[in-house]
Every structure is written in C-alpha cells, then in structure tokens.
Design a protein around this motif. Structure first.
Motif, short mmCIF file in Angstrom:
data_model
loop_
_atom_site.label_atom_id
_atom_site.label_comp_id
_atom_site.label_asym_id
_atom_site.label_seq_id
_atom_site.Cartn_x
_atom_site.Cartn_y
_atom_site.Cartn_z
N ILE A 250 39.64 21.31 -17.02
CA ILE A 250 40.53 19.54 -17.52
C ILE A 250 40.61 18.86 -16.07
CG2 ILE A 250 42.56 18.04 -17.80
CD1 ILE A 250 43.20 19.70 -20.03
N PRO A 251 40.80 19.42 -14.77
CA PRO A 251 40.69 18.70 -13.65
C PRO A 251 39.26 18.23 -13.50
CG PRO A 251 42.29 20.25 -13.17
CD PRO A 251 41.58 20.51 -14.80
N THR A 252 38.49 18.63 -13.00
CA THR A 252 37.50 19.37 -13.33
C THR A 252 36.18 17.86 -13.77
OG1 THR A 252 35.75 20.70 -14.88
CG2 THR A 252 36.71 22.15 -12.56
N LEU A 253 36.66 17.72 -14.88
CA LEU A 253 35.95 17.11 -15.86
C LEU A 253 36.51 15.68 -15.72
CD1 LEU A 253 36.21 18.18 -18.71
CD2 LEU A 253 33.94 17.78 -18.33
N ILE A 254 38.01 15.55 -15.52
CA ILE A 254 38.64 13.93 -15.20
C ILE A 254 38.41 13.62 -13.02
CG2 ILE A 254 39.50 14.19 -16.64
CD1 ILE A 254 41.99 14.95 -15.73
N ILE A 255 38.65 14.73 -12.46
CA ILE A 255 39.26 14.33 -10.92
C ILE A 255 36.99 14.31 -10.32
CG2 ILE A 255 39.85 14.52 -8.58
CD1 ILE A 255 42.27 16.33 -10.44
N PRO A 256 37.02 13.61 -9.77
CA PRO A 256 35.88 13.25 -8.91
C PRO A 256 35.93 14.17 -7.79
CG PRO A 256 36.98 11.38 -8.32
CD PRO A 256 38.04 11.65 -9.49
N PHE A 257 35.61 14.75 -8.13
CA PHE A 257 35.29 16.08 -6.83
C PHE A 257 33.76 16.24 -6.03
CE2 PHE A 257 38.49 18.63 -9.82
CZ PHE A 257 39.25 18.92 -9.11
#
Length: 421
Positions: free
Chosen positions: A347-354
């Motif tokens: 989920i974080p890899t999908l919604i946060i612009p790393f």
C-alpha cells in the motif's frame, strides 16, 4: 546470586550449542542455537512426562522462573539495538529515510489492523461455518496484530549480506527493523489497555501526543546522549574509556528514559547512530585503534546477547503447555501475518511518491525478510493472565519460529534468485 547462577548456566549452554552448531549443523549462528534449544526443549518435555523429579525438572523450573519479557524489554533489547545501530551508515540511512520512516510507522499500523480484522474474520466467521471453533474477541486479535507486527533484523542481515543484496534493500530492512520496535510498543500499550478494560482517551490528539512523547521524546534524548558521548570519546581518545562511555550510554541512558517514561528502544537507536557516525569519521582521520576496539567490543557483545536471546526463544517452548493443541491457529496466524506484511509494504509503495520505484522483486524481499523475533514473544508474555493469554503466546511462538527458521534460512536463496541490483 540466583540471577548470577541462572545467567551462568545460560552462557554455558549457549556456548555448547554454538559449538555444536558450528561443528555439525553449520546454520547461521542465532538460528542454529534456537533450533538446538527447541530440540532439547522437546526432549525435555518428552522426558519430563516420564521423570517428575531431578535435574530436568529443575532446569524447566529455572527457565520458567526467568522473566523473559522483563529481561529483554528492559535490558537486552537496549544493548541489541545500540549494537545494531552503531554499525549502520547514516549516509545510507538518509538516502532511504522516507521508506524507513514509512515502513517503521505507517506499515506497523497497517499491519496491526490487517492482522486484527483478518484474524477475527477467519476465527469468528469463517471457521465456525466448517464446525471449527477458535473464537477470539476482536480486541485480542488486534492486540496480537500489534505485538507481531514489529520486524527483527538480527537473523536476516548477515544472510542478506552473503546474498549480495543491494545496499538500498539492506538499509531498508535494517532501518525499518531498528525503528519500528519503539512504534510497535506504543501501539501495543494502547491496545493492551483497551483489552484490559482500562479507560483511555482515544481522541486523535491524545494518541498523537502519546506517539510524540514516547517516540519523538525517546529519539531526541538518544540524539543528545549520542552527541555528548561522541564528543567525550573524541576528546578522551582512549579505547578503554570509549568502551566505558558506550556502556554508560546504554545502561545509564536506559535509566534516564525509564524515569522519563519515553521510548528506550528509539533512544538507543538514535544514540547508536550518532556514535557510529562519529566512529566512522574518526576512522577516516586515521584514529583507527580506538574506533576498531569499540566496534569489535560491540560486535562481540552483540553476538553474546544474540546467543542468549535465541536460546531463550528456543527454550520458551517449555513454557507453553500443550503446544500441539494450537497448531491450527498457529498455521492460520502464519498465513495472516505474511498477508498483512505484504499489504503493509504494498500500500505505501502505491500511494506514496518514493524517490525510487519499488520493483516486485524488492517488495518480495521486504515481505519475506520481515522476520519476527524476541520482541514479539516478550510483548506476548507481558500480557496479564487471562483466558486468551496462552493462545496468543502460542500463536506468537508459531509465527516467530516459522519466521526465523523458514524465512531466515530461505531469504538468501530468494535474494540470489531475484538478483536485485
């Protein structure tokens, strides 16, 4: 004196098990010690059913008398986290700061709730449909989610290095594991109070204040301790004094954070990072003798405490009566925890612009490399006596053992197969 005798026995046993592992099993040191301890525990349980008196029963009593939760959370954990942090390169950590921060905070919370809801649905809704009744109240499913969510870097880091995993992945795993203990302990404490029926203000403001006080407060105190200690080590420039200073940071710092009611784990991580960075800079300036002695001292101490920790985990089998009765819920929890780990990373890899894009291979390594360890067992053992304590301890033990043995022994092969550059 009884505590001295107890630790003397454990050190001797850890030494014997280490030798047997190096000589015959040839497994990674900590995993080998734990496996041998588990085998010995099973033999002790089997023989104990035939023999009710004598040294074997005395040894079981000794293990039962040791407060593993107290020893780990208020003692060994501070040494282990400091020893781990002192060898982390801050430059590498800064490059991965956003993933480390997100995975050690948001991912812990996501994992807690995914495990809580999934476990409650499976045990209280799905299994009764096939006439299997293992019902656990939702608050205790959530409590299990909070105590099993923190990951443990101890068993996996050396394996990742041997597998030539990229520095970025290694830093993500190490950084997350070092920082998420403090966050998970705060989440666990809040949910435990709710489970025990204590009144607690669940407003966003109060919960945010608890996190700021515990996590940020502990981190800031650790930074201050690390800065003062690093400066003292530079001016003294004597390896014996430097070693004493680092010991004082861990032992004295633990007393300070305990008195202030803030996060000890995060304080030790912060102090270790600052001292480790100072040590690296001094090494670059050719102050090699002092820095090498300090580094070697903490490497040795880390190995000793790890040996004792995994010995404890293996022998905890003696404290769970009728463990075979919990195999089904244990297997269910293993699957649920792995599923939650995937969701909490995905989920974080999908919604946060790393800054860097996460490949499917990187996600697989992060999921399979998220080992559970002694902290989860210590938190489970700290739960007050009640109708669900034994089932939570047993489920935690199943997940931790699977995590360390199966995931720990296969993460290297998975990393080599994926070949992340």
């Amino acid at each position: 004196m009884e505590l001295y005798y107890s630790f003397s026995i454990l050190i001797v046993i850890a030494t014997i098990f280490s030798y047997v592992n190096v000589r015959f099993l040839k497994l990674p040191a900590t995993i080998g010690i734990m496996v041998i301890a588990m085998i010995v525990s099973i033999l002790l349980v089997f023989i104990g059913n035939l023999v009710t008196t004598g040294p074997l029963q005395d040894f079981s009593t000794l293990i039962g008398s040791l407060n593993f939760s107290e020893i780990l959370m208020n003692g060994m954990l501070n040494f282990l986290l400091f020893a781990g942090a002192i060898h982390i390169n801050i430059t590498d950590l800064k490059e991965q700061r956003l993933p480390v921060i997100i995975f050690s905070t948001l991912s812990v919370i996501i994992s807690t709730f995914v495990i809580g809801f999934a476990l409650y649905f499976l045990l209280n809704r799905l299994l009764p449909m096939v006439d299997l009744h293992l019902e656990i109240p939702f608050i205790y499913c959530l409590l299990f989610g909070s105590l099993i969510s923190p990951t443990d870097p101890i068993a996996v880091l050396s394996i990742l290095k041997q597998a030539n995993v990229s520095k970025s992945v290694e830093t993500k795993v190490a950084g997350e594991s070092l920082f998420n203990d403090g966050v998970a302990v705060v989440v666990f404490a809040v949910i435990l109070k709710l489970a025990q029926g204590e009144s607690i203000d669940l407003s966003i403001t109060n919960i945010a204040w608890l996190f700021i006080k515990e996590a940020l407060g502990g981190f800031l105190v650790g930074l201050l301790l690390g800065y003062v200690a690093a400066r003292a080590m530079r001016t003294a420039n004597d390896y014996k004094v430097s070693v004493l200073i680092t010991l004082s940071v861990v032992m004295g710092g633990s007393l300070i954070v305990h008195a202030m009611h803030i996060s000890g784990p995060l304080a030790m991580v912060a102090a270790g990072l600052i001292i480790g960075e100072s040590k690296r800079k001094r090494k670059e300036n050719e102050e090699i003798v002092t820095t090498n002695h300090v580094g070697h001292f903490w490497e040795l101490l880390d190995e000793v405490f790890n040996a004792i920790l995994f010995l404890f985990i293996g022998f905890e089998l003696l404290l769970i009566p009728n463990l075979h009765n919990y195999w089904l819920i244990g297997c269910i929890c293993i699957v649920v925890v792995l599923f939650a780990r995937y969701i909490s990373i995905k989920i974080p890899t999908l919604i946060i612009p790393f800054k860097e894009k996460f490949s499917s291979g990187t996600i697989k390594i992060l999921v399979w490399g998220g080992l559970r360890g002694g902290v989860s067992i210590a938190l489970a053992l700290s739960i007050a006596e009640g109708p669900f304590k034994q089932v939570l301890i047993a489920a935690t033990y199943f997940v931790v053992v699977f995590s360390i043995i199966v995931q720990g022994l296969t993460i290297g092969k998975l990393a080599k197969k994926i070949k992340i550059s």
